[in-house]
Design a protein around this motif. Structure first.
Motif, PDB file in Angstrom:
ATOM      1  N   UNK A  25       0.840  -1.205   0.000  1.00 33.45           N
ATOM      2  CA  UNK A  25       0.000   0.000   0.000  1.00 33.45           C
ATOM      3  C   UNK A  25       0.871   1.249   0.000  1.00 33.45           C
ATOM      4  N   UNK A  26       1.919   1.240   0.793  1.00 29.79           N
ATOM      5  CA  UNK A  26       2.830   2.379   0.856  1.00 29.79           C
ATOM      6  C   UNK A  26       3.519   2.604  -0.486  1.00 29.79           C
ATOM      7  N   UNK A  27       3.948   1.540  -1.122  1.00 23.13           N
ATOM      8  CA  UNK A  27       4.595   1.644  -2.432  1.00 23.13           C
ATOM      9  C   UNK A  27       3.624   2.176  -3.482  1.00 23.13           C
ATOM     10  N   UNK A  28       2.389   1.723  -3.438  1.00 20.33           N
ATOM     11  CA  UNK A  28       1.385   2.210  -4.388  1.00 20.33           C
ATOM     12  C   UNK A  28       1.100   3.689  -4.157  1.00 20.33           C
ATOM     13  N   UNK A  29       1.035   4.117  -2.901  1.00 14.94           N
ATOM     14  CA  UNK A  29       0.835   5.537  -2.587  1.00 14.94           C
ATOM     15  C   UNK A  29       2.010   6.359  -3.100  1.00 14.94           C
ATOM     16  N   UNK A  30       3.197   5.874  -2.889  1.00 13.55           N
ATOM     17  CA  UNK A  30       4.394   6.569  -3.348  1.00 13.55           C
ATOM     18  C   UNK A  30       4.426   6.662  -4.875  1.00 13.55           C
ATOM     19  N   UNK A  31       4.083   5.578  -5.547  1.00 14.66           N
ATOM     20  CA  UNK A  31       4.058   5.572  -7.012  1.00 14.66           C
ATOM     21  C   UNK A  31       3.004   6.536  -7.543  1.00 14.66           C
ATOM     22  N   UNK A  32       1.862   6.583  -6.890  1.00 11.22           N
ATOM     23  CA  UNK A  32       0.801   7.508  -7.298  1.00 11.22           C
ATOM     24  C   UNK A  32       1.258   8.949  -7.111  1.00 11.22           C
ATOM     25  N   UNK A  33       1.854   9.250  -5.971  1.00  9.14           N
ATOM     26  CA  UNK A  33       2.336  10.609  -5.717  1.00  9.14           C
ATOM     27  C   UNK A  33       3.404  11.003  -6.734  1.00  9.14           C
ATOM     28  N   UNK A  34       4.301  10.078  -7.033  1.00  7.01           N
ATOM     29  CA  UNK A  34       5.350  10.361  -8.014  1.00  7.01           C
ATOM     30  C   UNK A  34       4.743  10.598  -9.395  1.00  7.01           C
ATOM     31  N   UNK A  35       3.761   9.795  -9.765  1.00 11.33           N
ATOM     32  CA  UNK A  35       3.098   9.946 -11.060  1.00 11.33           C
ATOM     33  C   UNK A  35       2.442  11.318 -11.166  1.00 11.33           C
ATOM     34  N   UNK A  36       1.716  11.702 -10.127  1.00 11.60           N
ATOM     35  CA  UNK A  36       1.020  12.989 -10.140  1.00 11.60           C
ATOM     36  C   UNK A  36       2.030  14.137 -10.177  1.00 11.60           C
ATOM     37  N   UNK A  37       3.067  14.044  -9.357  1.00 11.82           N
ATOM     38  CA  UNK A  37       4.073  15.108  -9.317  1.00 11.82           C
ATOM     39  C   UNK A  37       4.806  15.227 -10.655  1.00 11.82           C
ATOM     40  N   UNK A  38       5.133  14.107 -11.252  1.00 13.54           N
ATOM     41  CA  UNK A  38       5.832  14.121 -12.544  1.00 13.54           C
ATOM     42  C   UNK A  38       4.956  14.736 -13.614  1.00 13.54           C
ATOM     43  N   UNK A  39       3.705  14.347 -13.644  1.00 17.19           N
ATOM     44  CA  UNK A  39       2.782  14.900 -14.643  1.00 17.19           C
ATOM     45  C   UNK A  39       2.570  16.395 -14.409  1.00 17.19           C
ATOM     46  N   UNK A  40       2.457  16.814 -13.161  1.00 16.46           N
ATOM     47  CA  UNK A  40       2.267  18.236 -12.859  1.00 16.46           C
ATOM     48  C   UNK A  40       3.486  19.029 -13.288  1.00 16.46           C
ATOM     49  N   UNK A  41       4.670  18.492 -13.051  1.00 15.11           N
ATOM     50  CA  UNK A  41       5.903  19.162 -13.426  1.00 15.11           C
ATOM     51  C   UNK A  41       6.024  19.274 -14.944  1.00 15.11           C
ATOM     52  N   UNK A  42       5.641  18.207 -15.658  1.00 12.90           N
ATOM     53  CA  UNK A  42       5.699  18.216 -17.135  1.00 12.90           C
ATOM     54  C   UNK A  42       4.786  19.294 -17.711  1.00 12.90           C
ATOM     55  N   UNK A  43       3.626  19.525 -17.101  1.00  7.54           N
ATOM     56  CA  UNK A  43       2.688  20.501 -17.628  1.00  7.54           C
ATOM     57  C   UNK A  43       3.122  21.931 -17.334  1.00  7.54           C
ATOM     58  N   UNK A  44       3.908  22.127 -16.274  1.00  7.12           N
ATOM     59  CA  UNK A  44       4.355  23.476 -15.947  1.00  7.12           C
ATOM     60  C   UNK A  44       5.420  23.972 -16.915  1.00  7.12           C
ATOM     61  N   UNK A  45       6.262  23.051 -17.384  1.00 12.71           N
ATOM     62  CA  UNK A  45       7.398  23.437 -18.226  1.00 12.71           C
ATOM     63  C   UNK A  45       7.002  23.598 -19.616  1.00 12.71           C
TER      64      UNK A  45
END
Length: 70
Positions: free
Chosen positions: A50-70
């Motif tokens: 569960x912790x790994x899935x939460x971490x992967x989800x957070x990383x996915x969201x953060x990566x996508x958010x960062x890609x859209x800002x640039x």
């Protein structure tokens, strides 16, 4: 927010990993659980998943958010 499919899959995984210890709790008494090292390790692994899935989800969201800002 990221790819909706990836987000949905990760949320499903988190829900599944969260529900599995609850099922263990419903099928075992506290004494049985404390006596069973195998059950304890299984629940520990479920929380790790569960912790790994939460971490992967957070990383996915953060990566996508960062890609859209640039």
């Amino acid at each position: 927010m990221g790819n909706e499919r990836v987000t949905a899959v990760k949320l499903e995984q988190i829900e599944q990993y969260h529900g599995e210890p609850k099922q263990k709790h419903e099928t075992r008494s506290r004494g049985e659980f404390l006596w069973s090292t195998t059950d304890q390790r299984a629940v520990e692994r479920m929380f790790e998943n569960a912790t790994q899935a939460c971490s992967a989800l957070a990383q996915h969201i953060a990566t996508r958010a960062f890609d859209f800002e640039g």
